[in-house]
Design a protein around this motif. Structure first.
Motif, PDB file in Angstrom:
ATOM      1  N   ASN A  10       6.749  23.730  16.751  1.00 21.35           N
ATOM      2  CA  ASN A  10       5.394  23.319  17.111  1.00 21.35           C
ATOM      3  C   ASN A  10       4.442  24.313  16.462  1.00 21.35           C
ATOM      4  O   ASN A  10       4.511  25.506  16.723  1.00 21.35           O
ATOM      5  N   ASN A  11       3.567  23.819  15.618  1.00 24.21           N
ATOM      6  CA  ASN A  11       2.639  24.643  14.859  1.00 24.21           C
ATOM      7  C   ASN A  11       1.331  24.784  15.621  1.00 24.21           C
ATOM      8  O   ASN A  11       0.611  23.823  15.808  1.00 24.21           O
ATOM      9  N   GLY A  12       1.039  25.983  16.070  1.00 25.76           N
ATOM     10  CA  GLY A  12      -0.218  26.245  16.769  1.00 25.76           C
ATOM     11  C   GLY A  12      -0.021  27.116  17.988  1.00 25.76           C
ATOM     12  O   GLY A  12      -0.427  28.248  18.003  1.00 25.76           O
ATOM     13  N   PRO A  13       0.547  26.640  19.044  1.00 25.35           N
ATOM     14  CA  PRO A  13       1.014  25.265  19.251  1.00 25.35           C
ATOM     15  C   PRO A  13      -0.141  24.301  19.496  1.00 25.35           C
ATOM     16  O   PRO A  13      -1.135  24.669  20.107  1.00 25.35           O
ATOM     17  N   VAL A  14       0.016  23.104  18.986  1.00 22.30           N
ATOM     18  CA  VAL A  14      -0.934  22.022  19.238  1.00 22.30           C
ATOM     19  C   VAL A  14      -0.153  20.874  19.853  1.00 22.30           C
ATOM     20  O   VAL A  14       0.773  20.346  19.229  1.00 22.30           O
ATOM     21  N   THR A  15      -0.481  20.529  21.088  1.00 22.42           N
ATOM     22  CA  THR A  15       0.149  19.425  21.803  1.00 22.42           C
ATOM     23  C   THR A  15      -0.931  18.644  22.524  1.00 22.42           C
ATOM     24  O   THR A  15      -1.749  19.234  23.246  1.00 22.42           O
ATOM     25  N   LEU A  16      -0.959  17.322  22.315  1.00 23.42           N
ATOM     26  CA  LEU A  16      -1.950  16.453  22.948  1.00 23.42           C
ATOM     27  C   LEU A  16      -1.255  15.271  23.600  1.00 23.42           C
ATOM     28  O   LEU A  16      -0.188  14.839  23.156  1.00 23.42           O
ATOM     29  N   ILE A  17      -1.874  14.743  24.647  1.00 28.38           N
ATOM     30  CA  ILE A  17      -1.397  13.530  25.282  1.00 28.38           C
ATOM     31  C   ILE A  17      -2.405  12.427  25.006  1.00 28.38           C
ATOM     32  O   ILE A  17      -3.597  12.586  25.274  1.00 28.38           O
ATOM     33  N   LEU A  18      -1.916  11.331  24.432  1.00 31.29           N
ATOM     34  CA  LEU A  18      -2.754  10.180  24.109  1.00 31.29           C
ATOM     35  C   LEU A  18      -2.280   8.996  24.958  1.00 31.29           C
ATOM     36  O   LEU A  18      -1.072   8.791  25.100  1.00 31.29           O
ATOM     37  N   ASP A  19      -3.210   8.238  25.485  1.00 32.86           N
ATOM     38  CA  ASP A  19      -2.868   7.080  26.308  1.00 32.86           C
ATOM     39  C   ASP A  19      -3.809   5.943  25.941  1.00 32.86           C
ATOM     40  O   ASP A  19      -5.023   6.109  25.957  1.00 32.86           O
TER      41      ASP A  19
END
Length: 148
Positions: free
Chosen positions: A135-144
């Protein structure tokens, strides 16, 4: 539809020790489908993923999309995104779509991404998979798709 998106330096998915999908820079997507999802949900999320500006430009600002950086997609089906753990200690998955419907919409979602010019690798629907990523950043998003 619901997606957990992770910006990655590289990622791969294996089934019984065999690598079935692998990418370099791009997004690892964990993709879940619920009962009332339709093709328009898949199309909306494909558009969102392709245009999301979370890669850094020359000034170090998150201003570039996966398309802008020539990135790739590793898309993995994930019915547990619709798990409900509010009661008891074991989640229920009643909100997850039935496999035939989920597989169809998951496939359409991946096709919409490909139509935007993205290279899309996948896991194997319905299989037990191991996902490896940086995971680069880390960048994690939740899309719905229901939260537009």
């Amino acid at each position: 539809m619901r997606i957990v998106l992770q910006r990655v330096s590289k990622a791969k998915v294996t089934v019984r020790g065999e690598t079935v999908g692998e990418i370099g820079t791009g997004f690892l997507l964990l993709v879940g489908v619920t009962h009332d999802d339709e093709e328009k949900d898949a199309e909306y999320l494909a558009e969102k993923v392709a245009g999301l500006r979370v890669f850094e430009d020359g000034d170090g600002k998150m201003n570039l999309s996966v398309l802008d950086v020539g990135g790739e997609i590793l898309s993995v089906s994930q019915f547990t995104l619709y798990g409900d753990a509010r009661k008891g200690r074991r989640p229920n998955f009643m909100a997850a779509a039935k496999p035939d419907m989920a597989e169809r919409l998951y496939g359409r979602f991946n096709q919409f991404l490909r139509e935007k010019g993205l290279r899309v690798e996948t896991g194997r629907f319905g299989e037990r998979m191991e996902v490896h990523l940086i995971n680069n950043g880390p960048v994690t998003l939740i899309l719905d798709s229901k939260n537009r």
